[in-house]
Scaffold this motif. Structure first.
Motif, PDB file in Angstrom:
ATOM      1  N   GLU A  47       0.822  -1.219   0.000  1.00 29.72           N
ATOM      2  CA  GLU A  47       0.000   0.000   0.000  1.00 29.72           C
ATOM      3  C   GLU A  47       0.849   1.260   0.000  1.00 29.72           C
ATOM      4  N   ASN A  48       1.972   1.214   0.714  1.00 26.50           N
ATOM      5  CA  ASN A  48       2.838   2.391   0.834  1.00 26.50           C
ATOM      6  C   ASN A  48       3.824   2.525  -0.319  1.00 26.50           C
ATOM      7  N   GLY A  49       3.797   1.594  -1.239  1.00 29.40           N
ATOM      8  CA  GLY A  49       4.716   1.641  -2.368  1.00 29.40           C
ATOM      9  C   GLY A  49       6.142   1.280  -1.982  1.00 29.40           C
ATOM     10  N   ALA A  50       6.307   0.598  -0.846  1.00 33.90           N
ATOM     11  CA  ALA A  50       7.645   0.241  -0.364  1.00 33.90           C
ATOM     12  C   ALA A  50       8.066  -1.150  -0.826  1.00 33.90           C
ATOM     13  N   PHE A  51       7.404  -1.656  -1.854  1.00 39.25           N
ATOM     14  CA  PHE A  51       7.736  -3.001  -2.326  1.00 39.25           C
ATOM     15  C   PHE A  51       8.793  -2.938  -3.418  1.00 39.25           C
ATOM     16  N   ARG A  52       9.486  -4.054  -3.560  1.00 42.73           N
ATOM     17  CA  ARG A  52      10.505  -4.197  -4.587  1.00 42.73           C
ATOM     18  C   ARG A  52       9.962  -5.117  -5.684  1.00 42.73           C
TER      19      ARG A  52
END
Length: 111
Positions: A47-52
């Motif tokens: 959700e926070n766009g902190a994925f790789r």
């Protein structure tokens, strides 16, 4: 044909539609793979766009396995995702949304 009320999403792989679904087993595998301490932590990462990209591949793999196509990450990256990385990310976002949204709560009616 996919059933959005079951949390199913289609992902095109090498020109063939594949069903994705996050079952409890698939979620447990994904949580362990991403080394998250909780389901909420895992969801927040996306959700926070902190994925790789590696996280995205893990999510797609879990969804495909939950949908019945047994594939591991190494196998998946050898295939072509129809529409490329953007389509893969959109399908993953929809998969998460449908998995954690009650039927009828979607503003787009599940489309």
């Amino acid at each position: 044909m996919v059933n959005p009320y079951r949390g199913e999403v289609t992902l095109g792989v090498d020109g063939a539609p594949r069903v994705m679904r996050l079952t409890l087993g698939a979620l447990a595998e994904l949580e362990a793979k991403l080394e998250c301490d909780s389901l909420l932590e895992m969801i927040a990462r996306f959700e926070n766009g902190a994925f790789r990209v590696r996280d995205l591949i893990g999510l797609l793999t879990a969804g495909l396995n939950g949908g019945g196509w047994r594939v591991d990450e190494a196998e998946l990256i050898e295939h072509r995702i129809d529409g490329g990385p953007l389509a893969a990310a959109q399908a993953a976002a929809r998969l998460l949304k449908l998995t954690f949204t009650l039927p009828g709560d979607e503003p787009d009616g599940g489309q």
